[in-house]
Structures are given as C-alpha cells and as structure tokens.
Enzyme design. Structure first.
Site, PDB file in Angstrom:
ATOM      1  N   CYS A 150       1.405  -6.566  33.662  1.00  0.00           N
ATOM      2  CA  CYS A 150       2.813  -6.263  33.399  1.00  0.00           C
ATOM      3  C   CYS A 150       3.467  -7.458  32.692  1.00  0.00           C
ATOM      4  O   CYS A 150       3.045  -7.832  31.608  1.00  0.00           O
ATOM      5  CB  CYS A 150       3.532  -5.864  34.677  1.00  0.00           C
ATOM      6  SG  CYS A 150       5.141  -5.055  34.358  1.00  0.00           S
ATOM      7  N   HIS A 196       0.432  -1.226  35.625  1.00  0.00           N
ATOM      8  CA  HIS A 196       0.023  -1.818  36.895  1.00  0.00           C
ATOM      9  C   HIS A 196      -1.262  -1.144  37.397  1.00  0.00           C
ATOM     10  O   HIS A 196      -1.192  -0.069  37.989  1.00  0.00           O
ATOM     11  CB  HIS A 196       1.118  -1.642  37.954  1.00  0.00           C
ATOM     12  CG  HIS A 196       2.295  -2.524  37.763  1.00  0.00           C
ATOM     13  ND1 HIS A 196       2.387  -3.772  38.322  1.00  0.00           N
ATOM     14  CD2 HIS A 196       3.445  -2.329  37.062  1.00  0.00           C
ATOM     15  CE1 HIS A 196       3.541  -4.326  37.983  1.00  0.00           C
ATOM     16  NE2 HIS A 196       4.203  -3.469  37.218  1.00  0.00           N
ATOM     17  N   GLU A 205      -3.004  -1.965  39.920  1.00  0.00           N
ATOM     18  CA  GLU A 205      -2.972  -1.945  41.389  1.00  0.00           C
ATOM     19  C   GLU A 205      -2.112  -0.812  41.933  1.00  0.00           C
ATOM     20  O   GLU A 205      -2.161  -0.513  43.123  1.00  0.00           O
ATOM     21  CB  GLU A 205      -2.488  -3.302  41.923  1.00  0.00           C
ATOM     22  CG  GLU A 205      -0.999  -3.540  41.880  1.00  0.00           C
ATOM     23  CD  GLU A 205      -0.458  -3.954  40.514  1.00  0.00           C
ATOM     24  OE1 GLU A 205       0.716  -4.358  40.451  1.00  0.00           O
ATOM     25  OE2 GLU A 205      -1.211  -3.860  39.519  1.00  0.00           O
TER      26      GLU A 205
END
Length: 230
Positions: free
Chosen positions: A95, A210, A212
């Site tokens: 990001c 992202h 994750e």
C-alpha cells in the site's frame, strides 16, 4: 517471538526470517499474522541489525504519503531499505509502503494546490490523485498481471484483490538500458485512472493492494514472496 540474529542458511526446509518494519504506520499485526501463516518467522522491529540480517523486509503503510515518510525517516528506514536493495536483499512494500518507493507523493488538500513530499526514490515517478468519481478506491478489483510473474504465480487471471487508496502511480517512468532485467509492472483500473497495482523489480517487490486482507488470493502472493526468500 525471538529476534532475528542472522539470515537463514538457504535450506529449503528452513523458515525464512522477515523483519516487519515498525515505524508507526498503521496496524502491523494483520500483516504479521499473514506472513506467519505464509511460513515466515516474523519480527516487528526498526532495529537496523535485525532489519539488515533478515531474509526479507516488509514495509507496510497506511495513511498519507508524507506522514509515512516522516515516520520512516525517524527510524532511518530509507537508509535500511537502500542498504538491503544495494546488496540484492529482498524488500516487499504494501500500500503506502509501495508508494514511498517512488520519488514524490502529491497530497491534495482543498483543491487549491498540492504539496509534494519526497519518497525514498527507489523508483522514479510520482504518486498522485486518482481520477475517479468515487474515492477512496475501496474494495475488490482485478489486476492485469504481466507475463512471467513470480509474485502472481498460481493465481487465476480473474482473481480479485483488496484495495484502499485515493492516490496511485499512473505513469511508470523507470527506463532500462537493456543490460538489466526489465521490471514486471502490473496494472489495475479505477474510474478514469489506470494505475500501478504491483511491481516486481529484482529484490524489490511491492503491491498497492493489501495481500494480507485479500483472502486466499493474497495469501498465495505472500507465500510466493516468502518462498522466494528460501
């Protein structure tokens, strides 16, 4: 969680060590858990010895470009990133952690001007406002993946990833001289903007989305990166 005191031996069965750079930019715990599920031994730190010794360095980032750079500079992050890359040591930015790898970030305030902030300058280019009716760009989106990607290896062509941002890199400016391997640049679109969604450039990988927070698709990307550290 033990500190990283040395890089792994390269044994394919060993657990790669990752330093997750802690410089005050958002919640790093979700990234830590995702990396651990991907098979890494993770230390959240800004200790230069640990950062430089780890097999991989993850640079997260949430919020404004300038604020992230302020935090990064406070812990000498640009120097540590630069030293790792100079030695061919892997770094992954996520990001705003990707955005700060570029030269400049432009923050628009009240529409009457812009305030440029200096990035780390690992790549030429400027992070600028996306041209879209709806911002931030928040939610799931596909990525136009370049051929030969190691980052996206095994991912379906129509896979979707989770984005949260209002700024992005709309022009890739790094030119190659023909003697080095050209970076793989992956793109996405929002509104009227086509922007850089991810990059693979030697030891430096980065994603605007992202991983994750991108479910199984993001977990695959993180496993691919962790596996590349072995």
């Amino acid at each position: 969680m033990s500190d990283i005191t040395a890089s792994s031996t390269g044994d394919s069965l060993s657990q790669p060590t990752v330093a997750l750079l802690d410089y005050g930019s958002g919640n790093v715990r979700s990234a830590q858990r995702a990396l651990e599920r991907a098979g890494a031994q993770v230390t959240v730190t800004h200790d230069p010895k640990i950062v430089l010794a780890a097999d991989g360095l993850l640079v997260p980032g949430v919020g404004a470009f300038a604020a992230c750079m302020e935090g990064l500079n406070a812990v000498h992050g640009p120097r540590m990133i630069g030293e790792r890359l100079a030695g061919g040591r892997p770094v992954l930015g996520i990001c705003v952690g990707m955005q700060i790898m570029f030269e400049y970030g432009v923050e628009f305030s009240d529409g009457e001007g812009s305030e440029p902030a200096l990035g780390t300058g690992e790549w030429p280019g400027t992070v600028e406002h996306l041209d879209a009716d709806v911002l931030p760009h928040m939610g799931w989106n596909t990525v136009d993946v370049a051929e030969g990607s190691r980052m996206f290896a095994g991912a379906a062509a129509d896979e979707r990833y989770y984005f949260v941002h209002s700024y992005g890199v709309r022009k890739w400016e790094l030119m190659t001289d023909g003697h080095t391997e050209a970076p793989l640049v992956h793109w996405a679109e929002h509104g009227r903007s086509r922007f850089v969604a991810a990059v693979e450039n030697g030891p430096l990988w980065a994603t605007q989305f992202h991983p994750e927070k991108s479910g199984d698709a993001g977990a695959l990307l993180l496993r691919n990166w962790v596996d590349s550290l072995r």
